[in-house]
Design an enzyme around this catalytic site. Structure first.
Site, PDB file in Angstrom:
ATOM      1  N   SER A  34      39.066  37.363  40.255  1.00 35.20           N
ATOM      2  CA  SER A  34      38.607  36.207  41.025  1.00 35.20           C
ATOM      3  C   SER A  34      38.604  36.608  42.491  1.00 35.20           C
ATOM      4  O   SER A  34      39.176  37.625  42.869  1.00 35.20           O
ATOM      5  CB  SER A  34      39.543  35.011  40.813  1.00 35.20           C
ATOM      6  N   LEU A  95      44.386  37.513  41.585  1.00 39.65           N
ATOM      7  CA  LEU A  95      44.352  36.407  42.546  1.00 39.65           C
ATOM      8  C   LEU A  95      44.483  36.981  43.951  1.00 39.65           C
ATOM      9  O   LEU A  95      45.406  37.746  44.232  1.00 39.65           O
ATOM     10  CB  LEU A  95      45.491  35.423  42.281  1.00 39.65           C
ATOM     11  N   ILE A 126      47.892  40.861  42.274  1.00 42.18           N
ATOM     12  CA  ILE A 126      47.639  40.273  43.583  1.00 42.18           C
ATOM     13  C   ILE A 126      46.598  41.128  44.301  1.00 42.18           C
ATOM     14  O   ILE A 126      46.767  42.344  44.453  1.00 42.18           O
ATOM     15  CB  ILE A 126      48.933  40.184  44.415  1.00 42.18           C
ATOM     16  N   LYS A 127      45.516  40.466  44.738  1.00 39.97           N
ATOM     17  CA  LYS A 127      44.433  41.187  45.412  1.00 39.97           C
ATOM     18  C   LYS A 127      44.697  41.252  46.912  1.00 39.97           C
ATOM     19  O   LYS A 127      44.999  40.239  47.547  1.00 39.97           O
ATOM     20  CB  LYS A 127      43.081  40.496  45.164  1.00 39.97           C
ATOM     21  N   VAL A 128      44.555  42.442  47.439  1.00 37.69           N
ATOM     22  CA  VAL A 128      44.798  42.700  48.856  1.00 37.69           C
ATOM     23  C   VAL A 128      43.608  43.477  49.411  1.00 37.69           C
ATOM     24  O   VAL A 128      43.202  44.485  48.819  1.00 37.69           O
ATOM     25  CB  VAL A 128      46.084  43.535  49.052  1.00 37.69           C
TER      26      VAL A 128
END
EC number: 2.2.1.2
Length: 316
Positions: A34, A95, A126-128
């Site tokens: 996402s 996310l 976790i998207k960074v």
């Protein structure tokens, strides 16, 4: 093809309850992603969020967003959990942290840890973003044993740097999201036809080599932005062209469905480095440098995600 995985780059409440489950059950996908733009599109245009938004009236905009988004992420996580339990390399949902924290490493780290703790699911990444401060965030999260998806990767140089960090520090699954089609959208108007629809694949392949040179067994290249930007290309063009060993392709539904009608039976052999360098020389004849383009696209990507997130928050 066990070496290649297909993920879905889409999230929306009705989809998660119906077609998403069908895609998982028939073995078509083994993960999902996402981003702020996808959530903005889903929440502002789908009727399936209206009642819940009405009940949350009076709360702060970001609190409303997190309530809706985390519910979707948990639903996707539950659907994918059997895949994760069977093989911890698969079954992930990503996310992204608040795009407005992109240049503040400390706040990004705190938010990432808070979100991961709140969700409390091992198959959440976790998207960074691959910005200067983002790379610092990646290092901190991997040391904290949080699975990461490093996004908005355009530069092979940056891809290699991130892979080196993950090779030393990653204790959980990690992916490096290499964006593809935006290169062609940027470069194709500037070059003759024989050079069009190739820059994205060439650059992504070079990123893939850089990642594989440094990565450990927990890290994979994830090809993103694989929906076509030109009507002259097959919808699954970027999936088929980048079907490499030890890689993942996260694709929008249109590309995904087109590919599933006629999927590859074996992995592709990437272009040789000599072929990549020859193509880059041809681009330079037209005053195009892929590294400069990569830096420009990263800046634009960071701005675009902020704009989408701001639009979403203002809709509440």
């Amino acid at each position: 093809m066990q070496e290649f995985s297909l993920w879905c780059d889409f999230i929306e409440r009705d989809f998660l309850e119906n077609d998403f489950l069908k895609l998982i059950n028939k073995g078509a996908i083994c993960g999902a992603t996402s981003n702020p733009s996808l959530f903005c599109e889903a929440i502002t245009k789908s009727a399936f969020y209206k009642d819940e938004i009405a009940k949350l009236k009076g709360k702060k905009a970001k609190e409303i967003y997190e309530t809706l988004a985390l519910k979707d992420i948990l639903q996707a996580s539950s659907a994918l959990m059997p895949l994760y339990e069977k093989d911890p390399n698969n079954g992930y949902i990503s996310l992204e942290i608040d795009p407005f924290l992109e240049d503040d490493a400390a706040k990004s780290i705190d938010e990432a840890k808070r979100l991961f703790k709140t969700l409390n699911r091992p198959n959440v990444m976790i998207k960074v973003p691959a910005s200067e401060s983002g790379i610092e965030v990646v290092s901190a999260l991997t040391q904290a044993s949080i699975p990461v998806n490093v996004t908005l990767v355009f530069s092979p140089k940056i891809a290699g740097e991130i892979a080196q960090i993950l090779a030393k520090e990653a204790q959980k699954r990690a992916v490096i999201s290499v964006f593809v089609s935006r290169f062609d959208k940027e470069i194709d108007p500037l070059v003759p036809k024989n050079l069009q629809a190739q820059s994205g694949i060439i650059n992504a392949t070079e990123c893939y080599y850089q990642i594989n040179q440094h990565a450990n067994k927990l890290t994979s290249t994830l090809f993103a932005s694989t929906g076509v930007k030109s009507n002259s290309l097959a919808k699954d063009y970027y999936i088929k062209a980048l079907c490499f060993k030890n890689s993942i392709n996260t694709a929008p539904l249109e590309a995904l469905n087109a590919y599933l009608l006629d999927p590859n039976t074996e992995c592709q052999t990437p272009l040789k480095t000599t072929e990549i360098e020859a193509f880059k020389k041809e681009l330079k004849v037209h005053n195009i440098d892929l590294e400069n383009t990569a830096q420009k696209l990263l800046k634009e990507g960071l701005i675009a995600f902020k704009q989408s997130f701001e639009k979403l928050l203002s809709s509440f």
